[in-house]
Design an enzyme around this catalytic site. Structure first.
Site, PDB file in Angstrom:
ATOM      1  N   HIS A 172       0.783  -1.334  -0.093  1.00 16.75           N
ATOM      2  CA  HIS A 172       0.024   0.012   0.100  1.00 16.75           C
ATOM      3  C   HIS A 172       0.652   1.280  -0.165  1.00 16.75           C
ATOM      4  O   HIS A 172       0.467   2.354   0.395  1.00 16.75           O
ATOM      5  CB  HIS A 172      -1.034  -0.129   1.088  1.00 16.75           C
ATOM      6  CG  HIS A 172      -2.136  -0.844   0.774  1.00 16.75           C
ATOM      7  ND1 HIS A 172      -2.078  -2.223   0.262  1.00 16.75           N
ATOM      8  CD2 HIS A 172      -3.527  -0.440   0.774  1.00 16.75           C
ATOM      9  CE1 HIS A 172      -3.474  -2.385  -0.019  1.00 16.75           C
ATOM     10  NE2 HIS A 172      -4.312  -1.547   0.481  1.00 16.75           N
TER      11      HIS A 172
ATOM     12  N   ASP B  97      -6.045   5.046   9.734  1.00 17.88           N
ATOM     13  CA  ASP B  97      -7.819   5.286   9.206  1.00 17.88           C
ATOM     14  C   ASP B  97      -8.353   4.063   8.481  1.00 17.88           C
ATOM     15  O   ASP B  97      -9.335   3.483   8.814  1.00 17.88           O
ATOM     16  CB  ASP B  97      -7.723   6.358   8.327  1.00 17.88           C
ATOM     17  CG  ASP B  97      -7.539   7.691   8.903  1.00 17.88           C
ATOM     18  OD1 ASP B  97      -7.721   7.891   9.985  1.00 17.88           O
ATOM     19  OD2 ASP B  97      -7.355   8.727   7.976  1.00 17.88           O
TER      20      ASP B  97
ATOM     21  N   GLU C 266      -9.954  14.182  14.147  1.00 16.20           N
ATOM     22  CA  GLU C 266      -9.344  14.234  13.076  1.00 16.20           C
ATOM     23  C   GLU C 266      -9.967  15.328  12.256  1.00 16.20           C
ATOM     24  O   GLU C 266     -10.962  16.101  12.724  1.00 16.20           O
ATOM     25  CB  GLU C 266      -9.651  13.207  12.036  1.00 16.20           C
ATOM     26  CG  GLU C 266      -8.579  11.935  12.388  1.00 16.20           C
ATOM     27  CD  GLU C 266      -8.229  11.200  11.154  1.00 16.20           C
ATOM     28  OE1 GLU C 266      -8.696  11.205   9.899  1.00 16.20           O
ATOM     29  OE2 GLU C 266      -7.718  10.026  11.382  1.00 16.20           O
TER      30      GLU C 266
HETATM   31  P1  FAD Z   1       4.102  -1.722   2.250  1.00 16.62           P
HETATM   32  O1  FAD Z   1       3.759  -0.507   1.204  1.00 16.62           O
HETATM   33  O2  FAD Z   1       4.134  -3.030   1.655  1.00 16.62           O
HETATM   34  O3  FAD Z   1       5.669  -1.218   2.629  1.00 16.62           O
HETATM   35  C1  FAD Z   1       5.828  -0.230   3.086  1.00 16.62           C
HETATM   36  C2  FAD Z   1       7.426  -0.098   3.417  1.00 16.62           C
HETATM   37  O4  FAD Z   1       7.920  -0.962   4.473  1.00 16.62           O
HETATM   38  C3  FAD Z   1       8.251  -0.746   2.250  1.00 16.62           C
HETATM   39  O5  FAD Z   1       9.747  -0.210   2.110  1.00 16.62           O
HETATM   40  C4  FAD Z   1       8.601  -2.069   2.805  1.00 16.62           C
HETATM   41  O6  FAD Z   1       9.733  -2.655   2.243  1.00 16.62           O
HETATM   42  C5  FAD Z   1       8.569  -1.888   4.178  1.00 16.62           C
HETATM   43  N1  FAD Z   1       7.875  -2.955   4.922  1.00 16.62           N
HETATM   44  C6  FAD Z   1       6.827  -3.671   4.939  1.00 16.62           C
HETATM   45  N2  FAD Z   1       6.692  -4.968   5.669  1.00 16.62           N
HETATM   46  C7  FAD Z   1       7.874  -4.388   6.501  1.00 16.62           C
HETATM   47  C8  FAD Z   1       8.204  -5.223   7.565  1.00 16.62           C
HETATM   48  N3  FAD Z   1       7.405  -6.199   8.082  1.00 16.62           N
HETATM   49  N4  FAD Z   1       9.319  -4.894   8.134  1.00 16.62           N
HETATM   50  C9  FAD Z   1      10.191  -3.963   7.529  1.00 16.62           C
HETATM   51  N5  FAD Z   1       9.767  -3.260   6.652  1.00 16.62           N
HETATM   52  C10 FAD Z   1       8.538  -3.589   6.174  1.00 16.62           C
HETATM   53  N6  FAD Z   1      -0.517   5.498   7.109  1.00 16.62           N
HETATM   54  C11 FAD Z   1      -0.961   6.033   8.236  1.00 16.62           C
HETATM   55  O7  FAD Z   1      -0.375   6.454   8.988  1.00 16.62           O
HETATM   56  N7  FAD Z   1      -2.182   6.337   8.775  1.00 16.62           N
HETATM   57  C12 FAD Z   1      -3.413   6.275   7.659  1.00 16.62           C
HETATM   58  O8  FAD Z   1      -4.597   6.473   8.264  1.00 16.62           O
HETATM   59  C13 FAD Z   1      -2.825   5.537   6.568  1.00 16.62           C
HETATM   60  N8  FAD Z   1      -3.858   5.464   5.754  1.00 16.62           N
HETATM   61  C14 FAD Z   1      -3.742   4.757   4.351  1.00 16.62           C
HETATM   62  C15 FAD Z   1      -4.937   4.304   3.661  1.00 16.62           C
HETATM   63  C16 FAD Z   1      -4.844   3.799   2.485  1.00 16.62           C
HETATM   64  C17 FAD Z   1      -5.972   3.210   1.660  1.00 16.62           C
HETATM   65  C18 FAD Z   1      -3.449   3.591   2.018  1.00 16.62           C
HETATM   66  C19 FAD Z   1      -3.033   2.915   0.771  1.00 16.62           C
HETATM   67  C20 FAD Z   1      -2.338   3.568   2.792  1.00 16.62           C
HETATM   68  C21 FAD Z   1      -2.714   4.250   4.327  1.00 16.62           C
HETATM   69  N9  FAD Z   1      -1.343   4.721   5.005  1.00 16.62           N
HETATM   70  C22 FAD Z   1      -1.734   5.223   6.201  1.00 16.62           C
HETATM   71  C23 FAD Z   1      -0.054   4.677   4.554  1.00 16.62           C
HETATM   72  C24 FAD Z   1       0.434   3.221   5.149  1.00 16.62           C
HETATM   73  O9  FAD Z   1       1.102   3.450   6.593  1.00 16.62           O
HETATM   74  C25 FAD Z   1       1.470   3.002   4.347  1.00 16.62           C
HETATM   75  O10 FAD Z   1       1.300   2.401   2.898  1.00 16.62           O
HETATM   76  C26 FAD Z   1       2.372   1.753   4.877  1.00 16.62           C
HETATM   77  O11 FAD Z   1       3.386   1.531   4.003  1.00 16.62           O
HETATM   78  C27 FAD Z   1       1.742   0.247   5.142  1.00 16.62           C
HETATM   79  O12 FAD Z   1       1.401  -0.409   4.041  1.00 16.62           O
HETATM   80  P2  FAD Z   1       1.778  -1.631   3.784  1.00 16.62           P
HETATM   81  O13 FAD Z   1       1.805  -2.731   5.003  1.00 16.62           O
HETATM   82  O14 FAD Z   1       0.937  -2.260   2.656  1.00 16.62           O
HETATM   83  O15 FAD Z   1       3.219  -1.811   3.498  1.00 16.62           O
END
Ligand code: FAD
Length: 511
Positions: free
Chosen positions: A90, A153, A266
């Protein structure tokens, strides 16, 4: 320098491995899980942003921490391979991708940990780094009537993914971001060492990994603080025409103690128009409630503001008790009296509110559209200027999705983590959650994001990007400011060959 005392996965073969031969890599790994090199398009080379695509060499579905450690060790024995943990993909700008490298699908480890602990009268849950927050919520509430204190969120995000950034929502003013609500991590470092860390054990790795953009290790387990879960939430939206009144009330609410404020605070800005996505219709909380523009004050400008608050309660609480608590708080606020919207929903329904948006967007085919988002932390001292130029002029017609803006308190963040913030106790998160159909408009909107950041730089605003994305080392240095040397030292200690999270584009893989 803090030594890592973790277990080290034994090398079965300490010799070097070719960079591009998946079958040799696969044999040397001896995984419990799987490694795939064909048919992986659309998973490891895509993210929510839909702007970048980098093809990995292989996608690994580990069965647990030992597999992850083996993958990192194997990569370290090649000359170029990098490793990206992919949470739920994400990210916006390819942060979870590895161009020609190994992508680890963390979701395949989601069942690895789920254990309730009671330590010194407090409750904690040990969860996998690859677990989705929505599953953590559902399981904690249904099994224990307990829940984490601080959320995002949207909960279709992984524990490890949000902890690598911060994890912010309307509870953060009280409890801090998610990174302030974990007490222990298990991490696989860039050396392939499995290390348990906390504030008192391997603390440099613990604080480094929190907000560390995946640079120092892969979070395989997190110990999350829990609290009793409420049954219900009164969810309220209050409209303002003046930014000064909106910020005054939001800051008033976030600086009051527990029991003297709402449980969630918020806000968002919306266009003063009838546009169905960017304007008045985006405000009401249920279809029976209409936004009547006749109530908008004459003095209103191009945009309006909405304070979004929520109060927790239990089934056992009498309605009149909840009513009087809400009235007691609302009567001190200066919103437009006739533009107030509210619903009562269950606690899980409230926390899963963006899931409903997702379902709707998927049904309309727009969930997979590009999302050139921009997230910024702006200091309180600069937020009026930001509003005047960016919100009221540049973005007055909206961004095709929510434009969040609400205050946070720096004292709730631990400055030993890797996150960097603007100066001052109060700062605002501004989230431009754009959604656009594929096509040339994506580039235009990315360019507008650049323009906003450039304007902030030119005007000398005190700000930091959240979920940062930069292409050059110089930009990263500027982003981290006086924390850059600490960040580099942590990299040197925990991932000296720069194997991890190459999609962040901070360090280059070395031999
Ligand atoms: P990914 O996008 O898969 O990874 C993000 C980064 O972290 C990459 O560099 C990856 O290599 C690394 N990573 C992933 N897993 C691990 C792990 N286990 N250990 C170490 N590194 C790792 N953020 C907020 O703070 N508040 C919000 O309200 C919020 N709402 C969101 C709503 C939507 C619809 C979306 C798409 C995103 C939102 N986000 C929000 C952002 C979100 O926190 C980031 O996208 C975050 O990266 C988490 O997504 P993911 O788990 O898919 O991680």
């Amino acid at each position: 320098m803090i030594a890592c005392l973790g277990r080290i996965v034994q090398d079965t073969d300490a010799g070097s491995i070719p960079d591009d031969d998946v079958s040799t890599i696969s044999q040397s790994l001896d995984l419990q899980g799987t490694i795939e090199s064909g048919g992986i398009q659309g998973v490891a080379d895509k993210d929510f942003g839909g702007i970048y695509s980098f093809k990995p060499l292989a996608l690994i579905k580990p069965s647990g921490t030992e597999d992850i450690a083996r993958v990192v060790k194997a990569a370290s024995r090649t000359s170029h391979l990098t490793v990206a943990a992919r949470g739920n993909g994400h990210s916006i700008n390819g942060q979870a991708m590895a161009d020609g490298g190994l992508v680890i699908d963390m979701r395949s480890t989601e069942e690895s940990h789920f254990k309730l602990l009671r330590i010194g009268g407090s409750s904690y849950i040990d969860v996998s780094g690859g677990a989705l927050w929505e599953d953590v919520l559902k399981r904690c509430v249904s099994m224990f009537r307990l829940a984490p204190r601080s959320w995002t969120d949207y909960l279709g995000l992984t524990v490890g993914g949000t902890l690598s950034n911060a994890g912010v929502s309307g509870q953060a003013f009280r409890y801090g971001p998610q990174t302030s609500n974990v007490t222990e991590l298990e991490v696989v470092t860039g050396k392939g060492e499995i290390t348990v860390c906390s504030e008192t054990q391997n603390s440099e790795l613990f604080f480094g990994a929190l907000g560390g953009l995946g640079q120092f290790g892969i979070i395989t387990r997190a110990r999350v603080k829990l609290q009793p879960a409420p049954d219900m939430v009164r969810w309220i939206r209050l409209v303002y025409s003046e930014f000064e009144e909106f910020t005054r009330d939001a800051e008033f609410l976030v600086t009051r103690g527990e029991g003297e404020s709402f449980d969630y605070v918020e806000g968002f800005v919306f266009s003063n128009s009838d546009d169905p996505i960017n304007g008045w219709p985006s405000v009401p909380l249920d279809p029976d409630h209409e936004f009547n523009p006749a109530h908008i004050p004459q003095t209103a400008g191009s945009v309006l503001y909405c304070l979004e608050v929520a109060l927790h309660y239990h089934h056992s609480d009498h309605t009149s008790t909840v009513d009087s608590a809400v009235i007691g708080l609302l009567e001190r606020l200066g919103f437009v009296r006739r533009l107030r919207f509210q619903v009562n929903v269950s606690y899980t329904e409230f926390l899963l509110r963006v899931k409903r948006v997702e379902e709707h967007a998927r049904a309309n085919g727009i969930w997979d559209s590009p999302h050139p988002w921009l997230n910024i932390f702006v200091s309180k001292s600069c937020i009026v200027d930001f509003d005047r130029t960016v919100l009221r002029e540049m973005l007055k017609d909206g961004v095709g999705g929510p434009m969040l803006i609400y205050p946070l308190l720096r004292s709730k963040w631990d400055d030993r983590t890797s996150v960097v913030l603007p100066e001052g106790e109060i700062f605002y998160i501004v989230a431009l959650l754009r959604c656009v159909p594929k096509g040339p408009s994506v580039e235009k909107l990315v360019a507008q994001n650049h323009e906003i950041v450039q304007w902030c730089n030119k005007e000398g605003l005190d700000f930091k990007l959240y979920l940062p994305h930069y292409q050059s080392k110089e930009d990263w240095k500027r982003h981290f400011g006086n924390q850059w040397s600490r960040f580099v030292e942590r990299k040197f200690n925990f991932d000296p060959m720069a194997i991890l999270a190459p999609g962040q584009k901070i360090f280059k893989r070395s031999n």
